[in-house]
Motif scaffolding. Sequence first.
Motif, mmCIF file in Angstrom:
data_model
loop_
_atom_site.group_PDB
_atom_site.id
_atom_site.type_symbol
_atom_site.label_atom_id
_atom_site.label_comp_id
_atom_site.label_asym_id
_atom_site.label_seq_id
_atom_site.Cartn_x
_atom_site.Cartn_y
_atom_site.Cartn_z
ATOM 1 N N LYS A 165 -16.353 -18.718 -16.835
ATOM 2 C CA LYS A 165 -14.903 -18.546 -16.932
ATOM 3 C C LYS A 165 -14.216 -19.900 -17.092
ATOM 4 O O LYS A 165 -13.323 -20.064 -17.935
ATOM 5 N N ALA A 166 -14.647 -20.874 -16.290
ATOM 6 C CA ALA A 166 -14.025 -22.194 -16.332
ATOM 7 C C ALA A 166 -14.226 -22.868 -17.685
ATOM 8 O O ALA A 166 -13.350 -23.582 -18.173
ATOM 9 N N LEU A 167 -15.387 -22.641 -18.302
ATOM 10 C CA LEU A 167 -15.701 -23.286 -19.586
ATOM 11 C C LEU A 167 -15.285 -22.437 -20.787
ATOM 12 O O LEU A 167 -15.513 -22.837 -21.927
ATOM 13 N N GLY A 168 -14.704 -21.273 -20.533
ATOM 14 C CA GLY A 168 -14.270 -20.408 -21.637
ATOM 15 C C GLY A 168 -15.424 -19.859 -22.452
ATOM 16 O O GLY A 168 -15.329 -19.755 -23.683
ATOM 17 N N LEU A 169 -16.508 -19.477 -21.789
ATOM 18 C CA LEU A 169 -17.717 -19.040 -22.496
ATOM 19 C C LEU A 169 -17.796 -17.510 -22.607
ATOM 20 O O LEU A 169 -18.877 -16.937 -22.516
ATOM 21 N N SER A 170 -16.680 -16.876 -22.807
ATOM 22 C CA SER A 170 -16.718 -15.424 -23.015
ATOM 23 C C SER A 170 -17.297 -15.121 -24.395
ATOM 24 O O SER A 170 -17.361 -15.999 -25.260
ATOM 25 N N ARG A 171 -17.719 -13.888 -24.623
ATOM 26 C CA ARG A 171 -18.340 -13.515 -25.893
ATOM 27 C C ARG A 171 -17.714 -12.231 -26.406
ATOM 28 O O ARG A 171 -17.065 -11.483 -25.677
ATOM 29 N N ARG A 172 -17.971 -11.955 -27.669
ATOM 30 C CA ARG A 172 -17.449 -10.743 -28.301
ATOM 31 C C ARG A 172 -18.383 -9.565 -28.049
ATOM 32 O O ARG A 172 -19.600 -9.721 -28.028
ATOM 33 N N ILE A 173 -17.791 -8.408 -27.882
ATOM 34 C CA ILE A 173 -18.556 -7.160 -27.824
ATOM 35 C C ILE A 173 -18.885 -6.770 -29.264
ATOM 36 O O ILE A 173 -18.054 -6.971 -30.167
ATOM 37 N N PRO A 174 -20.082 -6.238 -29.545
ATOM 38 C CA PRO A 174 -20.396 -5.810 -30.916
ATOM 39 C C PRO A 174 -19.265 -4.949 -31.504
ATOM 40 O O PRO A 174 -18.863 -3.949 -30.921
ATOM 41 N N GLU A 175 -18.763 -5.368 -32.669
ATOM 42 C CA GLU A 175 -17.536 -4.781 -33.196
ATOM 43 C C GLU A 175 -17.663 -3.315 -33.575
ATOM 44 O O GLU A 175 -16.692 -2.573 -33.543
ATOM 45 N N ASP A 176 -18.868 -2.873 -33.927
ATOM 46 C CA ASP A 176 -19.002 -1.487 -34.374
ATOM 47 C C ASP A 176 -19.328 -0.528 -33.232
ATOM 48 O O ASP A 176 -19.582 0.652 -33.471
ATOM 49 N N LEU A 177 -19.307 -1.020 -32.000
ATOM 50 C CA LEU A 177 -19.600 -0.155 -30.861
ATOM 51 C C LEU A 177 -18.345 0.050 -30.002
ATOM 52 O O LEU A 177 -17.646 -0.914 -29.689
ATOM 53 N N GLU A 178 -18.095 1.286 -29.635
ATOM 54 C CA GLU A 178 -17.043 1.602 -28.671
ATOM 55 C C GLU A 178 -17.706 1.706 -27.302
ATOM 56 O O GLU A 178 -18.502 2.602 -27.055
ATOM 57 N N MET A 179 -17.392 0.778 -26.417
ATOM 58 C CA MET A 179 -18.097 0.710 -25.138
ATOM 59 C C MET A 179 -17.749 1.905 -24.263
ATOM 60 O O MET A 179 -16.587 2.253 -24.076
ATOM 61 N N ARG A 180 -18.810 2.515 -23.739
ATOM 62 C CA ARG A 180 -18.679 3.700 -22.884
ATOM 63 C C ARG A 180 -19.431 3.448 -21.580
ATOM 64 O O ARG A 180 -20.292 2.565 -21.493
#
Length: 525
Positions: A165-180
Amino acid sequence: MSQIAFILLCHKDPQGIIDKAERLTAAGDYVAIHFDGRASDTDYARIRSALDENPHVAFAPRRVKCGWGEWSLVKATLLALETAVEAFPRATHFYMISGDCMAIKSAEYAHAFLDAEDVDYIESFDFFESDWIKTGLKEERLIYRHFFNERENKWLFYRSLELQKALGLSRRIPEDLEMRIGSQWWCLRRNTVEAILDFCRQRRDVLRFFSTTWIPDETFFQTLVPHLVPRAEIRTRTLTFLMFTDYGMPVTFYNDHYDLLLSQDYLFARKISPHAHELKRRLGELYNATGVHFQISNEGTRLFKFLTQRGRVGRRFAPRFWESEASLGRDRQLLIVACKKWHVAKRLIDRIREVAGLPVIGYLFNEQDTPLPDLGGIQTTIEKRHRHRRALMRMLFDYYDTKRLVICLDPASIDLMRDFYSDRGETRLLEVQCSFSDEYLIGHAKRVGLMGENAPRETAELILPTIRRSVAEESEAIRDEGFPHLYVMRDGWEPQLNARPLAQFLDLSEDRAREIAETDYLFAD
């Protein structure tokens, strides 16, 4: 007609696993077993020896070391699924169960139920919009990478998260998936399972993503099934009856729940108590019975909520309809180390863990920062631990999967000792008596707030006799209680003298107890 391949993930109770597999396959169904790589090789060999000749049983090609909240649980499931698809070409449905699950309907009923609709049964709710996650981390489960087990390496788990969080190392969720998200206990059709396995072979990027999410067994299949199957062919529910307490722990079922379980609109239930032998026997006989009529009332969840909101046990219609806080368990043994010098007791229990192999916990009722597993919130404050002391201890016995547990208590905690000694389980107490210098007692007075950090020496000298007498009176109070199984070690005794009470306390040989008693600097300040 449907035929079920049960995907059985388990880690203990080899005879129970053998019995379960034989019951399920006797009805013409199949079982694919994954036995945890962390579990006993001897137990696994026993299961293989008993079931290898059964053509309706198959084993995952390798054993994954599984950890709660880790990708390893999904990996183990995929291995068992691949095995089942190849080994059982006639299987029409694949049903996920654990060693704690049991059928609460007959095979005849289960097959008719699955034949009635050509659909998949899996909880699958919108990850971000639903309220499926009640407390704790939510988006952080996905957008940050989780490399450490939260239960085994709590400090590393949360330190890694804070650092990302401190280093801003978040990532993207795969764009073609709707998370359930939803329960990990599902029942899927063959075409769906084959589509999932094909997807896994083609989309390694998705597997890499889920491999570092937290608790992926609640999101992986729940996300992929709606991605691969038309929504009209999905029933967003589980066929396994399970409930959770206010602390996020699964409700356990006992012998007196047989009729209630049969009336629920589910095919299986978890968790069945390992001690509910009569319930297991009756449910085991039920699965292969024919012509049984089930009157479905489905009131279980509402009834549990009503009963648990009735307050103290005296206001419920039975002393223990669901679960009583009155006992740790008749066959469990609580071993208490009472010592005024907390650092001495902590050194001692560390050696007990190393030599005797017993799970140990420090001053959980006296020290807020005592490391504890996540038990749904009941462990978060000392006040909660005291208020729900027996529930907390039962959860810890269950968490460590043990019949014997060592904890530390301050000698002043006489009320806790009385309470645990009044339990149906066996309680033993080892008092570790230490010598106290004036400097140590002054430091103790400051730690407990009797003196300020900058109090003059004259003040200390005035209250030192009172403090020393108070410490001695705590030790006398323990003996005055007349507790059975009370043992004493003393600072100043030779190791061979301390080894004798320690051996009796732990049920160890004197040689092994002496290994513990000879610990370097055991009594040093």
